[in-house]
Design an enzyme around this catalytic site. Structure first.
Site, short mmCIF file in Angstrom:
data_model
loop_
_atom_site.label_atom_id
_atom_site.label_comp_id
_atom_site.label_asym_id
_atom_site.label_seq_id
_atom_site.Cartn_x
_atom_site.Cartn_y
_atom_site.Cartn_z
N ASP A 13 131.62 -7.62 41.51
CA ASP A 13 130.52 -6.93 40.81
C ASP A 13 129.47 -6.40 41.77
O ASP A 13 128.29 -6.30 41.42
CB ASP A 13 129.87 -7.88 39.78
CG ASP A 13 130.88 -8.42 38.81
OD1 ASP A 13 131.80 -7.67 38.44
OD2 ASP A 13 130.79 -9.61 38.45
N LYS A 16 131.30 -1.75 43.22
CA LYS A 16 132.45 -1.02 43.80
C LYS A 16 132.79 0.21 42.97
O LYS A 16 133.11 1.26 43.51
CB LYS A 16 133.68 -1.95 43.86
CG LYS A 16 133.46 -3.20 44.68
CD LYS A 16 134.67 -4.12 44.62
CE LYS A 16 134.88 -4.79 43.29
NZ LYS A 16 133.88 -5.79 42.89
N GLY A 17 132.73 0.05 41.63
CA GLY A 17 133.09 1.15 40.74
C GLY A 17 132.25 2.38 41.01
O GLY A 17 132.77 3.48 41.18
N ALA A 39 139.14 -7.17 36.35
CA ALA A 39 138.11 -6.36 36.99
C ALA A 39 137.34 -5.57 35.95
O ALA A 39 137.89 -5.20 34.92
CB ALA A 39 138.76 -5.40 37.99
N GLY A 40 136.08 -5.33 36.23
CA GLY A 40 135.25 -4.47 35.37
C GLY A 40 134.37 -3.63 36.26
O GLY A 40 133.42 -4.13 36.84
N HIS A 41 134.73 -2.36 36.42
CA HIS A 41 134.01 -1.48 37.34
C HIS A 41 133.24 -0.44 36.53
O HIS A 41 133.83 0.38 35.84
CB HIS A 41 135.00 -0.78 38.28
CG HIS A 41 135.72 -1.72 39.19
ND1 HIS A 41 136.69 -1.32 40.06
CD2 HIS A 41 135.60 -3.05 39.37
CE1 HIS A 41 137.14 -2.37 40.74
NE2 HIS A 41 136.50 -3.43 40.33
N GLN A 222 138.56 -7.38 43.02
CA GLN A 222 137.59 -8.47 43.13
C GLN A 222 136.95 -8.48 44.54
O GLN A 222 137.36 -7.73 45.41
CB GLN A 222 138.25 -9.80 42.85
CG GLN A 222 138.51 -10.06 41.37
CD GLN A 222 139.63 -9.22 40.79
OE1 GLN A 222 140.62 -8.95 41.45
NE2 GLN A 222 139.47 -8.81 39.55
N VAL A 298 133.22 -7.29 31.89
CA VAL A 298 134.44 -7.53 31.11
C VAL A 298 134.21 -8.63 30.07
O VAL A 298 134.52 -8.48 28.90
CB VAL A 298 135.61 -7.92 32.05
CG1 VAL A 298 136.77 -8.51 31.27
CG2 VAL A 298 136.08 -6.70 32.81
P1 GDP Z 1 132.00 -3.71 40.29
O1 GDP Z 1 132.83 -4.69 39.54
O2 GDP Z 1 131.85 -4.06 41.73
O3 GDP Z 1 132.44 -2.29 40.09
O4 GDP Z 1 130.52 -3.81 39.68
P2 GDP Z 1 130.14 -3.88 38.12
O5 GDP Z 1 130.31 -2.54 37.52
O6 GDP Z 1 130.81 -5.03 37.46
O7 GDP Z 1 128.61 -4.28 38.22
C1 GDP Z 1 127.68 -3.51 38.89
C2 GDP Z 1 126.57 -3.11 37.90
O8 GDP Z 1 125.45 -2.63 38.62
C3 GDP Z 1 126.97 -1.95 36.98
O9 GDP Z 1 126.33 -2.13 35.75
C4 GDP Z 1 126.43 -0.71 37.71
O10 GDP Z 1 126.14 0.36 36.82
C5 GDP Z 1 125.17 -1.27 38.30
N1 GDP Z 1 124.77 -0.67 39.59
C6 GDP Z 1 125.56 -0.24 40.62
N2 GDP Z 1 124.78 0.14 41.67
C7 GDP Z 1 123.50 -0.05 41.29
C8 GDP Z 1 122.25 0.11 41.94
O11 GDP Z 1 122.15 0.50 43.10
N3 GDP Z 1 121.13 -0.21 41.25
C9 GDP Z 1 121.17 -0.68 39.96
N4 GDP Z 1 120.03 -0.97 39.35
N5 GDP Z 1 122.34 -0.85 39.31
C10 GDP Z 1 123.48 -0.57 39.97
P1 IMO Z 2 135.13 -7.12 39.49
O1 IMO Z 2 136.28 -6.20 39.78
C1 IMO Z 2 133.50 -11.14 39.15
C2 IMO Z 2 136.39 -14.42 38.75
C3 IMO Z 2 136.36 -15.16 37.42
C4 IMO Z 2 136.78 -16.54 37.88
C5 IMO Z 2 137.81 -16.24 38.98
C6 IMO Z 2 139.25 -16.31 38.52
O2 IMO Z 2 134.37 -6.67 38.30
O3 IMO Z 2 134.34 -7.40 40.71
P2 IMO Z 2 140.77 -14.68 37.04
O4 IMO Z 2 140.64 -14.25 35.61
O5 IMO Z 2 140.78 -13.56 38.00
O6 IMO Z 2 141.91 -15.64 37.27
O7 IMO Z 2 139.44 -15.55 37.33
O8 IMO Z 2 137.52 -14.93 39.42
N1 IMO Z 2 136.55 -12.95 38.64
C7 IMO Z 2 135.55 -12.08 38.79
N2 IMO Z 2 134.23 -12.26 39.01
N3 IMO Z 2 133.98 -9.89 39.09
C8 IMO Z 2 135.31 -9.69 38.92
O9 IMO Z 2 135.87 -8.47 39.00
C9 IMO Z 2 136.15 -10.80 38.72
N4 IMO Z 2 137.47 -10.95 38.49
C10 IMO Z 2 137.70 -12.27 38.46
O10 IMO Z 2 135.06 -15.16 36.85
O11 IMO Z 2 135.70 -17.20 38.50
MG MG Z 3 132.64 -5.92 37.88
#
Ligand code: GDP
Ligand code: IMO
Ligand code: MG
Length: 432
Positions: A13, A16-17, A39-41, A222, A298
């Protein structure tokens, strides 16, 4: 133009997305190499929010080749749902997406098995309950089913062998949840028909593109601290999230990779169980969760929040060989008086800067903090690095010096245009 890997430097989180979506403009293809719909991007384009799970974030760029590599585990129901959701938003997924014939399949019974193992309190990982771990278990145990077999006429025979194995487990562990194996077979036969046109040898596809002089962006799902080898084992996911996974998870050789970029928040978060040395359980940690909207994209679970961890970053930089770091969510720290940074660990009475491996020692870490002056100004400046508040730059300089890795870019908001590139950085050169 070069082939680059972009991956998370922390526990996921990191943003990356957003970064992959932004960088993908300069690439011909974007490839996911591990993980699944755990994953949730999040990608924000204007007011439109997209949360990508299995499909690489770059797919939102019209015409780009999107690839799900062999290192990924695929739940066809989740994949088709994601495709439909994106199509409803006007993204032409089916023509842009190619799926590896060597990726493994997730079945509903994988989720059932995960539930049983998560139910044992002494072994709870806090997984996303998507069947990811059990599917990788079948892959490693050499009894899994690959996409090539799902779309083959021989699928029923292979499926029945796997089903027999699962029935045995269900009987042994007295799993009360009924698994209708024949219904699953019917469902998956239908899924196969829908997926078949997108399936190919993606290793060959990517290597052919590279031979034609095209450039590939590899997207880690991840973060490194969730990597099966380098993460906080056993509180990890079941795949190779670190940079090496990009090669084993796509079939592109290390000699074809030109650069590796790490994405890290200006602080740190974690979802699920496991050690977290710099976690802040006070009101300040709550504030970061609020300001940073730190809830799982997610599962919706509140993310645990803490401070930038230097030993952790040095460790992930070492195992990944980061050329440059992209620091995200700097804006979340804007109104802090001072920003704590974990600069070392104390374990069993000794100060250390390396990452311990044993579970006991990881859990025993006492973080040693330094406090850096806050900037109390908005960093959501548009466009130029030079417009960032001086004290915010000093904070970044501090991180750069402590980690020994260049900071080549800073994200100061969720939008596509809220990203600053450091002039003269290695990252700027890698992006051409
Ligand atoms: P990922 O799994 O690495 O793609 O990250 P996620 O999407 O799960 O979580 C990142 C969250 O931070 C999302 O809601 C993005 O829209 C938000 N985000 C990303 N970059 C920034 C930033 O520079 N500032 C702020 N405030 N939010 C951001
Ligand atoms: P993104 O792509 C944060 C964590 C879960 C748990 C461990 C194992 O959005 O960065 P799993 O279901 O993969 O067997 O769970 O990994 N986990 C994540 N935490 N962001 C993610 O993806 C994750 N994908 C898995 O919370 O601790
Ligand atoms: Mg994420």
């Amino acid at each position: 133009m070069s082939n680059l890997i972009v991956l998370g430097a922390q526990w996921g989180d990191e943003g990356k997305g957003k970064i992959v979506d932004l960088l993908s403009e300069k690439f011909d293809a974007v490839a996911r190499y591990q993980g699944g719909h755990n994953a949730g991007h999040t990608v924000l384009i204007g007011e439109q929010k997209f949360v990508l799970k299995l499909i690489p974030s770059g797919v939102l760029r019209r015409g780009i080749q999107a690839v799900i590599g062999n290192g990924v585990v695929i739940d066809p129901a989740a994949l088709l749902e994601e495709i439909s959701a994106l199509e409803a938003l006007g993204v032409n997924v089916r023509s842009q997406l190619r799926i590896s014939n060597r990726a493994h399949v997730i079945f509903p019974f994988h989720r059932t098995i995960e539930k049983i193992s998560e139910g044992r309190v002494d072994r709870k990982i806090g997984t996303t309950s998507r069947g990811i771990g059990p599917s990788y278990e079948d892959k490693i145990a050499r009894r899994g089913i690959r996409i090539a077999d799902l779309v083959d006429v021989d699928f029923p025979r292979l499926y029945r062998a796997l089903a027999e194995d699962k029935q045995l487990i269900a009987d042994t562990f007295k799993i009360s949840e009924k698994i209708d194996f024949e219904e699953i077979l019917e469902q998956y036969t239908e899924f196969a028909d829908q997926i078949r046109p997108m399936v190919c040898d993606t290793a060959h596809l990517l290597n052919s593109m590279i031979r034609e002089g095209k450039s590939i962006l590899f997207e880690g799902a991840q973060g490194t601290m969730l990597d099966i080898d380098f993460g906080t084992y056993p509180f990890v996911t079941s795949s190779s999230a670190a940079a090496g996974g990009a090669c084993t998870g796509t079939g592109v050789a290390p000699t074809k990779i030109d650069g590796i970029l790490g994405v890290s928040k200006a602080y740190i978060t974690r979802v699920g169980e496991g050690p977290f040395p710099s976690e802040d359980l006070t009101e300040l940690g709550e504030k970061i969760r609020r300001e940073g909207n730190e809830y799982g994209s997610v599962t919706g679970r509140p993310r645990r929040c803490g401070w930038f961890d230097v030993p952790l970053l040095r460790y992930t930089a070492e195992v990944n060989g980061f050329d440059s770091l992209i620091i995200t969510k700097l804006d979340v720290l804007d109104d802090l008086e001072e920003v704590p940074v974990c600069v070392a660990y104390e374990v069993d009475g000794k100060v250390m800067t390396q990452m311990p491996a044993s579970t006991r020692r990881m859990e025993a870490i006492k973080p040693i903090f330094e406090r850096v002056a806050g900037w109390k100004e908005s960093t959501r400046v548009s466009g130029r690095w030079s417009d960032l508040p001086e004290k915010a730059k000093q904070y970044l300089k501090f991180l750069e010096e402590k980690t020994g890795v260049e900071i080549g870019s800073v994200s100061n908001g969720p939008g596509r245009d809220e990203t600053l590139i450091v002039p003269g950085s290695r990252l700027e050169k890698l992006l051409g």
